[in-house]
Write a protein that holds these residues in place. Sequence first.
Motif, PDB file in Angstrom:
ATOM      1  N   LEU A 186       4.316 -10.185 -24.363  1.00 13.50           N
ATOM      2  CA  LEU A 186       5.450 -11.028 -24.734  1.00 13.50           C
ATOM      3  C   LEU A 186       5.775 -11.922 -23.551  1.00 13.50           C
ATOM      4  CD1 LEU A 186       8.977  -9.475 -24.577  1.00 13.50           C
ATOM      5  CD2 LEU A 186       7.058  -8.184 -23.700  1.00 13.50           C
ATOM      6  N   ASP A 215      10.620 -14.516 -28.067  1.00 15.56           N
ATOM      7  CA  ASP A 215      11.903 -14.600 -28.766  1.00 15.56           C
ATOM      8  C   ASP A 215      12.148 -16.023 -29.250  1.00 15.56           C
ATOM      9  OD1 ASP A 215      13.380 -11.894 -28.438  1.00 15.56           O
ATOM     10  OD2 ASP A 215      12.534 -12.278 -26.466  1.00 15.56           O
ATOM     11  N   PHE A 226      10.248 -12.437 -32.252  1.00 20.39           N
ATOM     12  CA  PHE A 226      11.170 -11.298 -32.351  1.00 20.39           C
ATOM     13  C   PHE A 226      12.429 -11.763 -33.074  1.00 20.39           C
ATOM     14  CE2 PHE A 226       8.922 -10.494 -28.207  1.00 20.39           C
ATOM     15  CZ  PHE A 226       8.028  -9.597 -28.753  1.00 20.39           C
ATOM     16  N   ARG A 243      26.260 -10.392 -29.047  1.00 23.85           N
ATOM     17  CA  ARG A 243      25.090 -10.719 -29.850  1.00 23.85           C
ATOM     18  C   ARG A 243      25.412 -11.100 -31.284  1.00 23.85           C
ATOM     19  NH1 ARG A 243      19.534  -7.729 -28.037  1.00 23.85           N
ATOM     20  NH2 ARG A 243      18.612  -9.618 -28.898  1.00 23.85           N
ATOM     21  N   TYR A 260      22.593  -1.393 -34.345  1.00 26.47           N
ATOM     22  CA  TYR A 260      22.899  -1.963 -33.023  1.00 26.47           C
ATOM     23  C   TYR A 260      24.212  -2.765 -33.049  1.00 26.47           C
ATOM     24  CZ  TYR A 260      21.540  -4.817 -28.836  1.00 26.47           C
ATOM     25  OH  TYR A 260      21.454  -5.464 -27.629  1.00 26.47           O
ATOM     26  N   TRP A 305      12.978  -3.577 -25.402  1.00 28.66           N
ATOM     27  CA  TRP A 305      12.526  -3.667 -24.009  1.00 28.66           C
ATOM     28  C   TRP A 305      12.877  -2.386 -23.219  1.00 28.66           C
ATOM     29  CZ3 TRP A 305      10.694  -8.176 -21.200  1.00 28.66           C
ATOM     30  CH2 TRP A 305      10.637  -7.988 -19.820  1.00 28.66           C
ATOM     31  N   GLU A 341      23.017 -11.477 -25.513  1.00 24.68           N
ATOM     32  CA  GLU A 341      22.809 -10.106 -25.035  1.00 24.68           C
ATOM     33  C   GLU A 341      23.515  -9.881 -23.696  1.00 24.68           C
ATOM     34  OE1 GLU A 341      18.732  -8.846 -24.898  1.00 24.68           O
ATOM     35  OE2 GLU A 341      19.274  -6.944 -23.950  1.00 24.68           O
TER      36      GLU A 341
HETATM   37  C1  BGC Z   1      16.307  -7.678 -26.824  1.00 31.41           C
HETATM   38  C2  BGC Z   1      15.352  -7.982 -27.955  1.00 31.41           C
HETATM   39  C3  BGC Z   1      14.292  -8.937 -27.484  1.00 31.41           C
HETATM   40  C4  BGC Z   1      13.557  -8.293 -26.333  1.00 31.41           C
HETATM   41  C5  BGC Z   1      12.411  -9.123 -25.827  1.00 31.41           C
HETATM   42  C6  BGC Z   1      15.569  -7.255 -25.563  1.00 31.41           C
HETATM   43  O1  BGC Z   1      16.414  -7.218 -24.483  1.00 31.41           O
HETATM   44  O2  BGC Z   1      17.215  -6.691 -27.223  1.00 31.41           O
HETATM   45  O3  BGC Z   1      16.053  -8.487 -29.053  1.00 31.41           O
HETATM   46  O4  BGC Z   1      13.442  -9.291 -28.524  1.00 31.41           O
HETATM   47  O5  BGC Z   1      14.478  -8.103 -25.277  1.00 31.41           O
HETATM   48  O6  BGC Z   1      12.820 -10.236 -25.162  1.00 31.41           O
END
Ligand code: BGC
Length: 764
Positions: free
Chosen positions: A95, A125, A169, A183, A227, A302, A521
């Motif tokens: 990723l 993402d 994602f 979020r 979540y 993650w 986030e």
């Molecule tokens: C987030 C995910 C995201 C992932 C990868 C995480 O901190 O909760 O939604 O896809 O990171 O970046």
Amino acid sequence: MKPNLTVAIVCFLIGLNACQNPNTTHSETRSSSITSVVDVEQKVETLLKQMTLEEKIGQMNQYSGFWDLTGPAPSNGDAAKKYEHLRKGYVGSMLNLRGVENVRKIQKIAVEETRLGIPLIIGFDVIHGYETLSPIPLAESASWDLEAIKKSAEVAAEEAAAAGINWTFAPMVDISRDARWGRVMEGAGEDPYLGSKIAFARVQGFQGSDLSKHTTLAACAKHFAAYGFAESGREYNTADVGTSTLNNIIFPPFQATIDAGVRTFMNSFSELNGIPATGNSYLQRDILKDKWEFDGFVVSDWGSIEEMISHGYAKDNKHAAQIAANAGSDMDMESYLYVNELADLVREGKVKQAYIDDAAKRILRVKFELGLFEDPYKYCDAQREKEVIGQQAFHDACLDMAKKSIVLLKNENQLLPLKKQGQKIALIGALATDKTSPLGNWRIAAKDNTAVSVLEGMQAYTGNQLTYAKGADVSLGNTEFTVEVNINTTDKSEFPQAIAVAKTADVVVMVLGEIGYQSGEGRSRTELGLPGVQQELLEAIYKVNKNIVLVLNNGRPLVLNWHQEHLPAIVEAWQLGTQSGNAIAQVLYGDYNPSGKLPMSFPRAVGQIPIYYNYKNTGRPTLPAPGKVFWSHYQDVENSPLYPFGYGLSYTTFEYSSLQAQAVSDKEVTVSVTLKNSGKLTGKEVVQLYIRDHYASVTRPVRELKGFELVSLEPNESKEISFTLTEKELGFYNNQGDFVLEPGDFSIFVGGDSNAKLETKITL
Ligand code: BGC
């Protein structure tokens, strides 16, 4: 056997050309084809037979690239280790790799240097666009326009796919009733019905009808599950949720993504009822894979496998890997635990070989469907990357989506739309000139300073005299990865200049709110007013000029009591992406008549949270007599939100009449209503239908959205709108997890928001 010979044999067996010249560009390769399911299954089986245990586990291992980090850097890994594992075939996915050149370089290692040449799936993402950004998902949801939302996902997919990516994602389909949680900007709001429709549209948009096309991405429904029910809105916090809420509120949007054919799921950082989602076999095996028959794969969030140690659920790394694999978490994002621990766990009999085979199969299946075995470089065409990214057509689609996302909250005395000439306008607020903040959060690949600012958007309308003053900063302390909330939030030195400009203006447009990184986030808040000294600035301006149009930029509902009471006009403009300023200007000047409706309730006070329209009635719902105490209420604030779910005004007005409902069978009801545009401008209305099931074996909410339609009408035009309610809309999940439709009395409400007054009753 020599490695090269093995590669050739495997390629022959499964019909892949993964061993082709890595420099081949897309145009030289076969055009994509829909491989039949049987074909894919045979190929997966054949390939699996060639794989060692370590190679299968390798498919279950995902590493972050070497540039962007979207979580804390793991303690037990480094770039050298990642390269070593890539070369051994111990990595199935990366990723945060982006750009054709970078992706090709890493894909080449997987394809050419590993024993079996299995291509990587490249995740990113792509939340509301890649480089050309649409509004944040919460804003898009305010459009209630499923076609536009689908189109926005299509654009995002096409642009990201041109940059080497084949898996997003997204969509995040977590329902949330808590604006403190940062979020909420990434979801579709508080309602499972609207959330399901949007989830479906987004998956369709990302994946298209053919996953193997180079313009589509595999989608990922996240975060499974609950979540968005983090206690007190604090990020990553515990979720404790009962069966009824889980089945009726949280699960439906996830089920909708399955109906749309979503290929991957992501589990969650949070625990649900004492069990971390990542190690939760009830969620991942019993519900998702068994009951819903999902045949794609589940990626962890993650580092969430390792985090089960901090949760107090796993003893150590090895134990965490064991729990996650047994619970059905197929791919490990950045914990390094599957690659380090799983093989031993299988040898020791602590994880069944069958679980590893199943996980590897699921991952390979999606890779075959994406066409990666036919051409691992199909997303790596440098020419296409150059031509596609930033296309005018993408900007047009983003502008269209942005206009549709704006919600008009108040408009007294028709202050809006602004006149196109002859008005002296003062534009005030740091956000009015900001070209980065409107991009919102989740904009890893977008360049700073690429959004059209409100000032730029308004400057396109030249008939008025427009003067700008900053007044105050918002809070410049937030960046993508850091939060320093107190920087620059007390400086009032530019107030006097803004006051002077406002004094002589006919209308003051104030652009205030949160900067793009104040939601998202890790951005929970306990106060939901305007950050910094913006409220003080607003009140100081109000003292000299009451003709204020407040344009809000924010990623979550805010508390706006003072604003609603004092200001004549309020426009909710969220964070609208690259075309933000153009969209806002078109709405302010009336070239687009606002049609958005709130996907989340706006509270009167933070203390009301969680607040949502589909609440339960309680045993004491109403005031028995003036001054009485014993009923379900607050002493200091009324129960209702300031702006309810589904609320939003237009520059025209709409009237509803002739609501009729008829039960055509014991499982089907038809409903009709007449909508009239009673104002002077053409406009669009979101006609909303709510039901109330008055008594049931599990109590039902006072209202539930069960249908909506976007209707455009000329002034004085009327239209009859019809809905059909089936078992699906009239039933619910009981506490045994069964879907039931119970006979009884139902109310049906239709109107322009969740307080819709028109009501009719039926009995089933
Ligand atoms: C987030 C995910 C995201 C992932 C990868 C995480 O901190 O909760 O939604 O896809 O990171 O970046």
